[in-house]
Design a protein around this motif. Structure first.
Motif, PDB file in Angstrom:
ATOM      1  N   PHE A 136       0.854  -1.183   0.000  1.00  0.00           N
ATOM      2  CA  PHE A 136       0.000   0.000   0.000  1.00  0.00           C
ATOM      3  C   PHE A 136       0.892   1.236   0.000  1.00  0.00           C
ATOM      4  N   LEU A 137       0.840   2.044  -1.069  1.00  0.00           N
ATOM      5  CA  LEU A 137       1.711   3.209  -1.203  1.00  0.00           C
ATOM      6  C   LEU A 137       1.132   4.380  -0.413  1.00  0.00           C
ATOM      7  N   LEU A 138       1.901   4.858   0.559  1.00  0.00           N
ATOM      8  CA  LEU A 138       1.483   5.982   1.383  1.00  0.00           C
ATOM      9  C   LEU A 138       2.465   7.126   1.225  1.00  0.00           C
ATOM     10  N   ASP A 139       1.961   8.350   1.245  1.00  0.00           N
ATOM     11  CA  ASP A 139       2.823   9.520   1.290  1.00  0.00           C
ATOM     12  C   ASP A 139       3.198   9.865   2.723  1.00  0.00           C
ATOM     13  N   ASP A 140       2.268   9.657   3.637  1.00  0.00           N
ATOM     14  CA  ASP A 140       2.503  10.006   5.037  1.00  0.00           C
ATOM     15  C   ASP A 140       1.453   9.304   5.888  1.00  0.00           C
ATOM     16  N   HIS A 141       1.737   9.164   7.167  1.00  0.00           N
ATOM     17  CA  HIS A 141       0.748   8.621   8.095  1.00  0.00           C
ATOM     18  C   HIS A 141       1.064   9.122   9.505  1.00  0.00           C
ATOM     19  N   LYS A 142       0.079   9.091  10.353  1.00  0.00           N
ATOM     20  CA  LYS A 142       0.267   9.509  11.738  1.00  0.00           C
ATOM     21  C   LYS A 142      -0.762   8.832  12.618  1.00  0.00           C
ATOM     22  N   GLY A 143      -0.482   8.827  13.919  1.00  0.00           N
ATOM     23  CA  GLY A 143      -1.392   8.237  14.886  1.00  0.00           C
ATOM     24  C   GLY A 143      -2.457   9.220  15.320  1.00  0.00           C
ATOM     25  N   GLY A 144      -3.037   8.939  16.461  1.00  0.00           N
ATOM     26  CA  GLY A 144      -4.097   9.790  16.977  1.00  0.00           C
ATOM     27  C   GLY A 144      -4.438   9.426  18.409  1.00  0.00           C
ATOM     28  N   LEU A 145      -5.420  10.092  18.951  1.00  0.00           N
ATOM     29  CA  LEU A 145      -5.802   9.891  20.337  1.00  0.00           C
ATOM     30  C   LEU A 145      -6.457   8.531  20.546  1.00  0.00           C
ATOM     31  N   LEU A 146      -6.343   8.035  21.772  1.00  0.00           N
ATOM     32  CA  LEU A 146      -7.016   6.791  22.145  1.00  0.00           C
ATOM     33  C   LEU A 146      -7.758   7.001  23.461  1.00  0.00           C
ATOM     34  N   LEU A 147      -8.850   6.259  23.609  1.00  0.00           N
ATOM     35  CA  LEU A 147      -9.647   6.276  24.835  1.00  0.00           C
ATOM     36  C   LEU A 147     -10.235   4.893  25.022  1.00  0.00           C
ATOM     37  N   HIS A 148     -10.093   4.351  26.240  1.00  0.00           N
ATOM     38  CA  HIS A 148     -10.566   2.983  26.498  1.00  0.00           C
ATOM     39  C   HIS A 148     -11.088   2.881  27.932  1.00  0.00           C
ATOM     40  N   PRO A 149     -12.372   3.177  28.155  1.00  0.00           N
ATOM     41  CA  PRO A 149     -12.965   2.990  29.480  1.00  0.00           C
ATOM     42  C   PRO A 149     -13.520   1.574  29.617  1.00  0.00           C
ATOM     43  N   GLY A 150     -13.654   1.099  30.868  1.00  0.00           N
ATOM     44  CA  GLY A 150     -14.212  -0.228  31.058  1.00  0.00           C
ATOM     45  C   GLY A 150     -14.380  -0.600  32.517  1.00  0.00           C
ATOM     46  N   ILE A 151     -14.842  -1.830  32.726  1.00  0.00           N
ATOM     47  CA  ILE A 151     -15.053  -2.386  34.060  1.00  0.00           C
ATOM     48  C   ILE A 151     -14.376  -3.743  34.120  1.00  0.00           C
ATOM     49  N   GLY A 152     -14.128  -4.232  35.333  1.00  0.00           N
ATOM     50  CA  GLY A 152     -13.487  -5.525  35.453  1.00  0.00           C
ATOM     51  C   GLY A 152     -13.660  -6.134  36.826  1.00  0.00           C
ATOM     52  N   LEU A 153     -13.035  -7.294  37.003  1.00  0.00           N
ATOM     53  CA  LEU A 153     -13.074  -8.023  38.265  1.00  0.00           C
ATOM     54  C   LEU A 153     -11.676  -8.553  38.539  1.00  0.00           C
ATOM     55  N   GLU A 154     -11.147  -8.249  39.728  1.00  0.00           N
ATOM     56  CA  GLU A 154      -9.775  -8.602  40.098  1.00  0.00           C
ATOM     57  C   GLU A 154      -9.783  -9.704  41.143  1.00  0.00           C
ATOM     58  N   PHE A 155      -8.905 -10.716  40.939  1.00  0.00           N
ATOM     59  CA  PHE A 155      -8.831 -11.867  41.826  1.00  0.00           C
ATOM     60  C   PHE A 155      -7.425 -11.961  42.424  1.00  0.00           C
ATOM     61  N   PRO A 156      -7.246 -11.628  43.702  1.00  0.00           N
ATOM     62  CA  PRO A 156      -5.920 -11.758  44.313  1.00  0.00           C
ATOM     63  C   PRO A 156      -5.602 -13.228  44.598  1.00  0.00           C
ATOM     64  N   LEU A 157      -4.478 -13.708  44.061  1.00  0.00           N
ATOM     65  CA  LEU A 157      -4.068 -15.081  44.287  1.00  0.00           C
ATOM     66  C   LEU A 157      -3.018 -15.200  45.380  1.00  0.00           C
ATOM     67  N   SER A 158      -2.355 -14.086  45.681  1.00  0.00           N
ATOM     68  CA  SER A 158      -1.359 -14.047  46.749  1.00  0.00           C
ATOM     69  C   SER A 158      -1.168 -12.600  47.134  1.00  0.00           C
ATOM     70  N   GLY A 159      -0.230 -12.348  48.051  1.00  0.00           N
ATOM     71  CA  GLY A 159       0.032 -10.985  48.470  1.00  0.00           C
ATOM     72  C   GLY A 159       0.655 -10.132  47.384  1.00  0.00           C
ATOM     73  N   GLN A 160       1.164 -10.763  46.319  1.00  0.00           N
ATOM     74  CA  GLN A 160       1.875 -10.023  45.278  1.00  0.00           C
ATOM     75  C   GLN A 160       1.397 -10.312  43.862  1.00  0.00           C
ATOM     76  N   PHE A 161       0.421 -11.181  43.705  1.00  0.00           N
ATOM     77  CA  PHE A 161       0.014 -11.615  42.371  1.00  0.00           C
ATOM     78  C   PHE A 161      -1.503 -11.605  42.246  1.00  0.00           C
ATOM     79  N   ASP A 162      -2.041 -10.840  41.269  1.00  0.00           N
ATOM     80  CA  ASP A 162      -3.479 -10.744  41.022  1.00  0.00           C
ATOM     81  C   ASP A 162      -3.782 -11.082  39.567  1.00  0.00           C
ATOM     82  N   LEU A 163      -4.891 -11.756  39.347  1.00  0.00           N
ATOM     83  CA  LEU A 163      -5.442 -11.947  38.011  1.00  0.00           C
ATOM     84  C   LEU A 163      -6.666 -11.063  37.843  1.00  0.00           C
ATOM     85  N   TYR A 164      -6.972 -10.660  36.614  1.00  0.00           N
ATOM     86  CA  TYR A 164      -8.167  -9.846  36.394  1.00  0.00           C
ATOM     87  C   TYR A 164      -8.791 -10.141  35.038  1.00  0.00           C
TER      88      TYR A 164
END
Length: 205
Positions: A136-164
């Motif tokens: 694909f022949l391009l003269d120029d390209h650039k990125g842009g803004l991102l936004l990603h809101p959401g919800i989740g659930l976190e599971f602590p497996l130890s004092g230092q390690f969590d899964l989510y």
């Protein structure tokens, strides 16, 4: 036709590599902690630095698009047992002339201080663009803004390690230019809007 600007891409990628190095500094400690996680007991009200890794599946929106996956790492700090802020870097291989390298801030709020807890998150930042289709022949390209809101659930497996697990809505922007008939420059603005589901882990050194 304008020539493709390799120097601009190299400059963008140099900055991304530098940030990636910063994010991966705690990784050696994280690997050691992961090996000891099963022997530790869940901590109550954790605070401090953490390393997060995850994968988001960005679902197809219909004809002409495909489901893709984003991988990312976050280096963050939990200021209170409920609230944390981090800096993240990832890679999103869209089925398009461009792939995206997201650089973002991650804001996270847990509803419970310890144990299994629901949480809210918002990731906001900027996508660096990388050409992934050499036909694909391009003269120029650039990125842009991102936004990603959401919800989740976190599971602590130890004092230092969590899964989510999480779910959210991802918005990624970018654009590219190419020459059309009559030396006319055409700009194509891209806005990927996808529902997401994801999973990952957090390690607290």
């Amino acid at each position: 036709m304008m020539s493709y600007s390799d120097s601009k891409i190299n400059l963008n990628l140099s900055g991304v590599v530098a940030v990636a190095f910063f994010l991966m500094l705690p990784l050696s400690n994280a690997v050691q902690i992961f090996g000891q996680a099963s022997a530790a007991q869940p901590a109550q009200g954790k605070t401090g630095y953490f390393l997060q890794s995850g994968t988001d599946i960005l679902t197809s929106t219909g004809s002409g698009s495909v489901t893709t996956a984003r991988i990312f790492f976050v280096n963050g700090y939990r200021f209170t047992p409920n609230t944390s802020v981090g800096v993240g870097l990832g890679f999103t291989p869209y089925d398009d002339p461009l792939s995206l390298i997201p650089f973002f801030f991650d804001f996270n709020y847990r509803f419970k201080e310890d144990g299994i807890s629901p949480f809210l998150f918002v990731r906001a930042g900027y996508n660096f663009s990388v050409k992934n289709d050499e036909s694909f022949l391009l003269d120029d390209h650039k990125g842009g803004l991102l936004l990603h809101p959401g919800i989740g659930l976190e599971f602590p497996l130890s004092g230092q390690f969590d899964l989510y697990l999480n779910a959210g809505y991802s918005i990624d922007n970018s654009s590219y230019e190419f020459e059309s008939w009559g030396n006319r420059i055409v700009t194509n603005d891209l806005s990927f809007r996808r529902l997401s589901i994801g999973a990952g882990f957090k390690i607290t050194p």
